[in-house]
Write a protein that holds these residues in place. Structure first.
Motif, PDB file in Angstrom:
ATOM      1  N   LEU A   1       0.656  -1.322  -0.201  1.00  0.00           N
ATOM      2  CA  LEU A   1      -0.004   0.051  -0.131  1.00  0.00           C
ATOM      3  C   LEU A   1       0.667   0.900   0.289  1.00  0.00           C
ATOM      4  CD1 LEU A   1      -3.005  -0.743   2.540  1.00  0.00           C
ATOM      5  CD2 LEU A   1      -2.921  -1.155  -0.017  1.00  0.00           C
ATOM      6  N   ALA A   2       2.475   1.177   0.803  1.00  0.00           N
ATOM      7  CA  ALA A   2       3.147   2.199   0.178  1.00  0.00           C
ATOM      8  C   ALA A   2       3.329   3.170  -0.652  1.00  0.00           C
ATOM      9  CB  ALA A   2       4.038   2.150   1.443  1.00  0.00           C
ATOM     10  N   LYS A   3       3.239   1.603  -1.561  1.00  0.00           N
ATOM     11  CA  LYS A   3       3.842   1.773  -3.233  1.00  0.00           C
ATOM     12  C   LYS A   3       2.785   2.916  -4.006  1.00  0.00           C
ATOM     13  CE  LYS A   3       6.399  -1.813  -4.340  1.00  0.00           C
ATOM     14  NZ  LYS A   3       7.821  -1.076  -4.290  1.00  0.00           N
ATOM     15  N   GLY A   4       1.897   3.488  -3.654  1.00  0.00           N
ATOM     16  CA  GLY A   4       1.411   5.213  -3.594  1.00  0.00           C
ATOM     17  C   GLY A   4       0.305   4.897  -3.643  1.00  0.00           C
ATOM     18  N   ASN A   5      -0.924   6.489  -3.727  1.00  0.00           N
ATOM     19  CA  ASN A   5      -2.404   6.290  -4.087  1.00  0.00           C
ATOM     20  C   ASN A   5      -3.075   5.704  -5.595  1.00  0.00           C
ATOM     21  OD1 ASN A   5      -1.297   7.681  -6.506  1.00  0.00           O
ATOM     22  ND2 ASN A   5      -2.521   9.630  -5.353  1.00  0.00           N
ATOM     23  N   MET A   6      -2.006   4.854  -6.588  1.00  0.00           N
ATOM     24  CA  MET A   6      -2.589   4.239  -7.419  1.00  0.00           C
ATOM     25  C   MET A   6      -2.763   2.872  -7.138  1.00  0.00           C
ATOM     26  SD  MET A   6      -3.551   6.640 -10.158  1.00  0.00           S
ATOM     27  CE  MET A   6      -3.677   4.952 -11.486  1.00  0.00           C
ATOM     28  N   VAL A   7      -2.128   2.255  -5.598  1.00  0.00           N
ATOM     29  CA  VAL A   7      -2.580   0.923  -5.372  1.00  0.00           C
ATOM     30  C   VAL A   7      -3.579   0.826  -4.816  1.00  0.00           C
ATOM     31  CG1 VAL A   7      -1.414  -1.014  -4.050  1.00  0.00           C
ATOM     32  CG2 VAL A   7       0.455   0.971  -5.424  1.00  0.00           C
ATOM     33  N   SER A   8      -4.679  -0.419  -4.838  1.00  0.00           N
ATOM     34  CA  SER A   8      -5.382  -0.847  -4.040  1.00  0.00           C
ATOM     35  C   SER A   8      -5.461  -2.415  -3.777  1.00  0.00           C
ATOM     36  CB  SER A   8      -6.863  -0.935  -4.734  1.00  0.00           C
ATOM     37  OG  SER A   8      -6.548  -1.528  -6.153  1.00  0.00           O
ATOM     38  N   GLU A   9      -6.281  -3.102  -2.761  1.00  0.00           N
ATOM     39  CA  GLU A   9      -6.421  -3.949  -1.961  1.00  0.00           C
ATOM     40  C   GLU A   9      -8.234  -4.815  -2.136  1.00  0.00           C
ATOM     41  OE1 GLU A   9      -5.591  -4.125   2.503  1.00  0.00           O
ATOM     42  OE2 GLU A   9      -6.231  -2.904   2.404  1.00  0.00           O
ATOM     43  N   GLU A  10      -7.831  -5.956  -3.161  1.00  0.00           N
ATOM     44  CA  GLU A  10      -9.362  -6.309  -3.494  1.00  0.00           C
ATOM     45  C   GLU A  10      -9.742  -7.660  -2.867  1.00  0.00           C
ATOM     46  OE1 GLU A  10     -10.282  -5.581  -7.129  1.00  0.00           O
ATOM     47  OE2 GLU A  10      -9.358  -3.126  -7.300  1.00  0.00           O
ATOM     48  N   LEU A  11     -10.526  -7.814  -2.796  1.00  0.00           N
ATOM     49  CA  LEU A  11     -10.744  -9.497  -2.606  1.00  0.00           C
ATOM     50  C   LEU A  11     -11.833 -10.111  -3.841  1.00  0.00           C
ATOM     51  CD1 LEU A  11     -11.159  -9.448   1.143  1.00  0.00           C
ATOM     52  CD2 LEU A  11      -9.494 -10.330  -0.134  1.00  0.00           C
ATOM     53  N   PRO A  12     -11.386 -10.067  -5.035  1.00  0.00           N
ATOM     54  CA  PRO A  12     -12.267  -9.785  -6.422  1.00  0.00           C
ATOM     55  C   PRO A  12     -12.308 -11.450  -6.459  1.00  0.00           C
ATOM     56  CG  PRO A  12     -10.197  -9.738  -6.615  1.00  0.00           C
ATOM     57  CD  PRO A  12     -10.088  -9.406  -5.626  1.00  0.00           C
TER      58      PRO A  12
ATOM     59  N   VAL B   1       4.080 -13.098  -7.903  1.00  0.00           N
ATOM     60  CA  VAL B   1       4.182 -12.057  -8.063  1.00  0.00           C
ATOM     61  C   VAL B   1       4.767 -12.205  -9.015  1.00  0.00           C
ATOM     62  CG1 VAL B   1       4.964 -10.887  -5.857  1.00  0.00           C
ATOM     63  CG2 VAL B   1       6.292 -12.488  -6.748  1.00  0.00           C
ATOM     64  N   LYS B   2       4.775 -11.247 -10.233  1.00  0.00           N
ATOM     65  CA  LYS B   2       5.375 -11.193 -11.151  1.00  0.00           C
ATOM     66  C   LYS B   2       6.129 -10.990 -11.677  1.00  0.00           C
ATOM     67  CE  LYS B   2       3.669  -9.684 -16.390  1.00  0.00           C
ATOM     68  NZ  LYS B   2       2.160  -8.774 -16.435  1.00  0.00           N
ATOM     69  N   CYS B   3       6.727 -11.567 -12.787  1.00  0.00           N
ATOM     70  CA  CYS B   3       8.705 -12.416 -12.891  1.00  0.00           C
ATOM     71  C   CYS B   3       8.160 -12.325 -14.358  1.00  0.00           C
ATOM     72  CB  CYS B   3       8.556 -13.434 -11.859  1.00  0.00           C
ATOM     73  SG  CYS B   3      10.765 -13.044 -11.741  1.00  0.00           S
ATOM     74  N   ASP B   4      10.302 -11.175 -14.376  1.00  0.00           N
ATOM     75  CA  ASP B   4      10.345 -10.914 -15.837  1.00  0.00           C
ATOM     76  C   ASP B   4      10.754 -12.900 -16.077  1.00  0.00           C
ATOM     77  OD1 ASP B   4      12.477 -10.595 -18.543  1.00  0.00           O
ATOM     78  OD2 ASP B   4      13.467 -11.686 -17.106  1.00  0.00           O
ATOM     79  N   PRO B   5      10.259 -13.505 -17.500  1.00  0.00           N
ATOM     80  CA  PRO B   5      10.593 -15.119 -17.204  1.00  0.00           C
ATOM     81  C   PRO B   5      11.671 -15.390 -17.069  1.00  0.00           C
ATOM     82  CG  PRO B   5       9.275 -13.875 -19.475  1.00  0.00           C
ATOM     83  CD  PRO B   5       9.984 -13.257 -18.186  1.00  0.00           C
ATOM     84  N   GLU B   6      12.664 -15.333 -17.670  1.00  0.00           N
ATOM     85  CA  GLU B   6      14.586 -15.606 -17.181  1.00  0.00           C
ATOM     86  C   GLU B   6      14.323 -15.453 -15.828  1.00  0.00           C
ATOM     87  OE1 GLU B   6      16.965 -13.794 -20.218  1.00  0.00           O
ATOM     88  OE2 GLU B   6      15.702 -14.073 -21.784  1.00  0.00           O
TER      89      GLU B   6
ATOM     90  N   LEU C   1      11.441  -8.894  -5.149  1.00  0.00           N
ATOM     91  CA  LEU C   1      10.522  -9.592  -6.034  1.00  0.00           C
ATOM     92  C   LEU C   1       9.120  -9.061  -5.737  1.00  0.00           C
ATOM     93  CD1 LEU C   1      10.753 -13.098  -4.458  1.00  0.00           C
ATOM     94  CD2 LEU C   1      12.322 -11.867  -6.406  1.00  0.00           C
ATOM     95  N   ILE C   2       8.505  -8.105  -4.480  1.00  0.00           N
ATOM     96  CA  ILE C   2       7.616  -6.942  -4.747  1.00  0.00           C
ATOM     97  C   ILE C   2       7.846  -5.841  -5.557  1.00  0.00           C
ATOM     98  CG2 ILE C   2       5.752  -6.260  -3.699  1.00  0.00           C
ATOM     99  CD1 ILE C   2       6.501  -7.739  -1.397  1.00  0.00           C
ATOM    100  N   ASP C   3       9.362  -5.697  -5.524  1.00  0.00           N
ATOM    101  CA  ASP C   3       9.130  -3.941  -6.290  1.00  0.00           C
ATOM    102  C   ASP C   3       9.251  -3.941  -7.789  1.00  0.00           C
ATOM    103  OD1 ASP C   3       9.569  -2.861  -3.847  1.00  0.00           O
ATOM    104  OD2 ASP C   3      11.739  -2.719  -3.774  1.00  0.00           O
ATOM    105  N   HIS C   4      10.171  -6.052  -8.080  1.00  0.00           N
ATOM    106  CA  HIS C   4       9.754  -6.458  -9.389  1.00  0.00           C
ATOM    107  C   HIS C   4       9.158  -6.473  -9.894  1.00  0.00           C
ATOM    108  CE1 HIS C   4      11.910  -8.110 -12.414  1.00  0.00           C
ATOM    109  NE2 HIS C   4      10.921  -8.933 -12.269  1.00  0.00           N
TER     110      HIS C   4
ATOM    111  N   VAL D   1       4.285  -4.560 -13.481  1.00  0.00           N
ATOM    112  CA  VAL D   1       3.439  -3.941 -14.036  1.00  0.00           C
ATOM    113  C   VAL D   1       3.059  -2.980 -14.131  1.00  0.00           C
ATOM    114  CG1 VAL D   1       0.529  -4.353 -13.087  1.00  0.00           C
ATOM    115  CG2 VAL D   1       2.853  -6.071 -12.641  1.00  0.00           C
ATOM    116  N   LYS D   2       3.451  -2.405 -13.470  1.00  0.00           N
ATOM    117  CA  LYS D   2       3.928  -0.628 -14.072  1.00  0.00           C
ATOM    118  C   LYS D   2       4.407  -0.014 -15.097  1.00  0.00           C
ATOM    119  CE  LYS D   2       6.168   3.837 -12.044  1.00  0.00           C
ATOM    120  NZ  LYS D   2       6.396   4.494 -11.366  1.00  0.00           N
TER     121      LYS D   2
END
Length: 118
Positions: A11-22, A52-57, A98-101, A106-107
């Protein structure tokens, strides 16, 4: 790292971050501008992990180096997502990296006009 610390970090990553339970009350999802960058199962008690998303290599490299901690993404595209277990081979700094990556990948996929506002 515990769920609450992970949540606060995302959540500290900025105001464009949201948390949801979809997907129901047991899966907390963090998004940037509507796109997922982290999922965590809240029903996991003893083997807490997040996706988390990750570069494939880089994903392959991490899976080989941390075989007991970083696995192909559970219920995700295994080329682009990893499941990372907490409390194993990675320390808090490495988990945050890893979270930052994931966040950065995604950004970068967002339209330029949205990226510029983040």
């Amino acid at each position: 790292m515990y769920v609450e610390e992970l949540r606060e970090y995302c959540l500290a990553k900025g105001n464009m971050v949201s948390e949801e339970l979809p997907f129901g009350p047991d899966t907390l999802v963090f998004k940037i501008a509507g796109k997922v960058f982290l999922l965590i199962g809240l029903d996991q008690v003893e083997n807490m992990s997040f996706n988390v998303k990750c570069d494939p290599e880089y994903a392959i490299e991490l899976r080989e180096k941390y075989q007991h901690t970083v696995l192909p993404g559970y219920h995700m595209n295994k080329k682009h997502w990893n499941t990372v277990f907490l409390g194993r081979e990675l320390n808090t700094t490495q988990l945050k990296e890893l979270i930052d990556h994931s966040f950065d990948l995604v950004k970068l996929s967002l339209p330029k006009n949205i990226r510029d506002t983040i």
